[in-house]
Design a protein around this motif. Structure first.
Motif, PDB file in Angstrom:
ATOM      1  N   ILE A  44       2.584  -5.480 -15.543  1.00 36.62           N
ATOM      2  CA  ILE A  44       3.342  -6.443 -16.363  1.00 36.62           C
ATOM      3  C   ILE A  44       2.734  -6.518 -17.759  1.00 36.62           C
ATOM      4  N   ALA A  45       1.414  -6.571 -17.821  1.00 37.61           N
ATOM      5  CA  ALA A  45       0.741  -6.637 -19.130  1.00 37.61           C
ATOM      6  C   ALA A  45       1.072  -5.375 -19.936  1.00 37.61           C
ATOM      7  N   ALA A  46       1.026  -4.220 -19.284  1.00 41.00           N
ATOM      8  CA  ALA A  46       1.281  -2.958 -19.995  1.00 41.00           C
ATOM      9  C   ALA A  46       2.710  -2.927 -20.530  1.00 41.00           C
ATOM     10  N   ARG A  50       3.124  -2.723 -24.488  1.00 33.98           N
ATOM     11  CA  ARG A  50       3.445  -1.381 -24.970  1.00 33.98           C
ATOM     12  C   ARG A  50       4.930  -1.059 -25.020  1.00 33.98           C
ATOM     13  N   ASP A  51       5.698  -1.561 -24.022  1.00 31.03           N
ATOM     14  CA  ASP A  51       7.065  -1.055 -23.838  1.00 31.03           C
ATOM     15  C   ASP A  51       8.147  -2.109 -24.028  1.00 31.03           C
ATOM     16  N   ASN A  52       7.778  -3.338 -24.338  1.00 28.74           N
ATOM     17  CA  ASN A  52       8.752  -4.431 -24.307  1.00 28.74           C
ATOM     18  C   ASN A  52       9.994  -4.165 -25.160  1.00 28.74           C
ATOM     19  N   ALA A  53      11.141  -4.136 -24.496  1.00 29.06           N
ATOM     20  CA  ALA A  53      12.438  -3.992 -25.161  1.00 29.06           C
ATOM     21  C   ALA A  53      13.492  -4.317 -24.121  1.00 29.06           C
ATOM     22  N   ASN A  54      14.723  -4.575 -24.569  1.00 30.79           N
ATOM     23  CA  ASN A  54      15.771  -4.825 -23.572  1.00 30.79           C
ATOM     24  C   ASN A  54      16.210  -3.487 -22.965  1.00 30.79           C
ATOM     25  N   ALA A  66      11.412   1.263 -21.489  1.00 36.54           N
ATOM     26  CA  ALA A  66      11.588   0.092 -20.613  1.00 36.54           C
ATOM     27  C   ALA A  66      12.644   0.392 -19.552  1.00 36.54           C
ATOM     28  N   THR A  67      13.737   1.023 -19.958  1.00 34.36           N
ATOM     29  CA  THR A  67      14.818   1.336 -19.017  1.00 34.36           C
ATOM     30  C   THR A  67      14.341   2.317 -17.945  1.00 34.36           C
ATOM     31  N   ALA A  68      13.576   3.292 -18.364  1.00 35.79           N
ATOM     32  CA  ALA A  68      13.095   4.288 -17.387  1.00 35.79           C
ATOM     33  C   ALA A  68      12.188   3.616 -16.361  1.00 35.79           C
ATOM     34  N   ALA A  69      11.295   2.742 -16.831  1.00 35.65           N
ATOM     35  CA  ALA A  69      10.387   2.051 -15.901  1.00 35.65           C
ATOM     36  C   ALA A  69      11.191   1.152 -14.968  1.00 35.65           C
ATOM     37  N   PHE A  70      12.099   0.412 -15.550  1.00 35.89           N
ATOM     38  CA  PHE A  70      12.925  -0.553 -14.809  1.00 35.89           C
ATOM     39  C   PHE A  70      13.773   0.151 -13.757  1.00 35.89           C
ATOM     40  N   GLU A  71      14.470   1.206 -14.153  1.00 32.32           N
ATOM     41  CA  GLU A  71      15.327   1.919 -13.198  1.00 32.32           C
ATOM     42  C   GLU A  71      14.500   2.727 -12.188  1.00 32.32           C
ATOM     43  N   ALA A 281      10.161  -7.499 -16.755  1.00 31.53           N
ATOM     44  CA  ALA A 281       8.728  -7.451 -16.433  1.00 31.53           C
ATOM     45  C   ALA A 281       8.501  -7.670 -14.942  1.00 31.53           C
ATOM     46  N   GLY A 282       9.256  -8.599 -14.379  1.00 32.00           N
ATOM     47  CA  GLY A 282       9.102  -8.902 -12.950  1.00 32.00           C
ATOM     48  C   GLY A 282       9.451  -7.708 -12.074  1.00 32.00           C
ATOM     49  N   ILE A 283      10.523  -7.025 -12.454  1.00 33.46           N
ATOM     50  CA  ILE A 283      10.949  -5.850 -11.670  1.00 33.46           C
ATOM     51  C   ILE A 283       9.874  -4.750 -11.783  1.00 33.46           C
ATOM     52  N   ILE A 284       9.377  -4.560 -12.996  1.00 37.12           N
ATOM     53  CA  ILE A 284       8.333  -3.538 -13.186  1.00 37.12           C
ATOM     54  C   ILE A 284       7.091  -3.916 -12.381  1.00 37.12           C
ATOM     55  N   GLY A 285       6.783  -5.213 -12.338  1.00 37.25           N
ATOM     56  CA  GLY A 285       5.666  -5.689 -11.514  1.00 37.25           C
ATOM     57  C   GLY A 285       5.914  -5.407 -10.038  1.00 37.25           C
ATOM     58  N   MET A 286       7.139  -5.625  -9.600  1.00 35.70           N
ATOM     59  CA  MET A 286       7.462  -5.381  -8.183  1.00 35.70           C
ATOM     60  C   MET A 286       7.280  -3.888  -7.855  1.00 35.70           C
TER      61      MET A 286
END
Ligand code: PMP
Length: 406
Positions: A44-46, A50-54, A66-71, A281-286
């Motif tokens: 979440i911190a990373a 580093r990647d914060n965007a919609n 962000a989209t790649a990490a999220f998906e 962030a939560g999804i990336i954390g999960m």
């Protein structure tokens, strides 16, 4: 007897290393929420650093990352529960939202007199949304009762099923008593009368290997926070053809294909059910939390938790004045007990004074407590990082309390 080392696992959970009331913390409230591994917090911190965007919007670099990490997490969850494809994985806020979403969209196909079956072991999250449909639509809610052993009475369940049954919604594991429901059988029987089945997996994902294809459930919902993930994120799994046939729930950005003032058309799965900016962030954390536990042999983790439960139940039964609920039954995650003549919250407070965190009360299952004729229970719930030493210390602490109260 297992190949993993619980002391190594504990090192990934910094929160466990602290003193409460001058005693080392013993966290036995995992059914309420699990603790979080360092890797999850780091992810979440990373993301934020580093990647914060919609997601899904920008063509710029950060948004693509962000989209790649999220998906990517959708892929992780798909594999984790053995779904067919990522279109079947819908992000929610948690179990409660997953069930409300389903009750809402499935209600469009229901009419007065249609029946929904739940069970006596349900959490309020799997009772109240259906009661709202009783109020608004006149559907009929039927309850699978308990046997004398305090698990579900499948014979009665079979009698409740009929052509009128449209939905069966039951929990995989009871958060209050730790009962593992025979959901494969429950699902098969429901399908024989043409009903759709929702499984509340809130307690199960952290304790069992969940295979939605093997279960053949139509929908499976869970919360990330009971699976070493952040609060505020969860998963709704649904069979693709069923989700395709359902109307959307909330309207807004992300869930549409085109919008004009006259009419909107809706996005494809899974986005159709994901209006608005998600908890990225939560999804990336999960994703990081699931990656963390996938490193271990899940069966070793399950066996470890099982041995803690077995030890604790046996030790509790040797103490005077203790009643264990669902005594002798194969439980998972949680174990509930009562102390004769004592209020559960007093026991929990006295345990806390010795650094031991347990839950007391109704466990969001008031109808179950009424059924069991009790005013609440003390619940201990284990996770992968709890040790035998902790289980023993819990029993010793409880012994002291019982002697003091005598
Ligand atoms: N169902 C069960 C069986 C649960 O244990 C819980 C959480 N205690 C819920 C539903 C609700 O989960 P959440 O509060 O994360 O939405």
């Amino acid at each position: 007897n297992s190949s993993f080392c619980v002391y190594q696992i504990r090192q990934h959970f910094p929160i466990l290393d602290q003193m409460i009331n001058e005693h080392p913390l013993i966290y036995l409230d995992n059914a309420a929420t699990t603790q979080k591994p360092q890797a999850m917090v780091d992810a979440i911190a990373a993301y934020y650093l580093r990647d914060n965007a919609n997601v899904h919007r920008g063509s710029h670099h950060l948004s693509l990352r962000a989209t790649a990490a999220f998906e990517g997490v959708r892929e992780t969850v798909k594999t984790f529960i053995n779904a067919k494809n990522t279109k079947e994985i819908i992000w929610t806020k948690g179990t409660t939202e997953g069930i409300n979403l389903l009750a809402n969209v499935l209600s469009k196909g229901l009419k007065a007199g249609d029946e929904v079956i739940i069970s006596a072991l349900e959490h309020h999250a799997n009772i109240v949304p259906w009661q709202m449909l009783v109020e608004s639509l006149g559907i009929v809610l039927k309850i699978i009762p308990l046997t004398l052993q305090q698990d579900l009475d499948l014979k009665s369940y079979q009698k409740l099923l009929s052509a009128k049954t449209k939905i069966v919604s039951v929990t995989h594991i009871s958060n209050a008593l730790g009962v593992i429901n025979p959901i494969k059988e429950i699902i098969k029987l429901a399908h024989q009368v043409g009903a759709q089945v929702i499984i509340d997996g809130a307690q199960a994902v952290g304790h069992l290997i969940v295979d939605v294809k093997d279960l053949d459930c139509d929908y499976y919902v869970f919360s990330g926070h009971k699976l070493f993930s952040p609060t505020g994120v969860g998963v709704l799994y649904g069979k693709q053809h069923l989700l395709e046939a359902l109307p959307p729930w909330q309207g807004g950005g992300e869930m549409i294909k085109t919008v004009s003032f006259e009419k909107s058309t809706f996005n494809q799965l899974p986005f159709k059910f994901e209006a608005g900016t998600p908890n990225i962030a939560g999804i990336i954390g999960m994703g990081a939390a699931i990656d963390f536990i996938r490193v271990f042999n899940r069966q070793d983790l399950i066996d470890h938790e099982q041995s803690l439960l077995t030890f604790t139940e046996k030790a509790l039964l040797e103490l005077p004045a203790i009643t264990v609920f669902y005594e002798g039954g194969v439980k998972s995650g949680a174990l509930s007990f009562a102390v004769k003549g004592e209020h559960p919250s007093d026991i929990a407070m006295l345990l806390d004074a010795q650094g031991i965190a347990v839950r007391s009360g109704m466990h969001c299952a008031m109808p179950l407590m009424a059924e069991l004729n009790c005013k609440g229970t003390v619940r201990v719930s284990f996770s992968i990082y709890n040790t035998h030493e902790e289980a023993e210390r819990f029993i010793e602490a409880l012994k002291k309390i019982l002697e003091m109260l005598e």
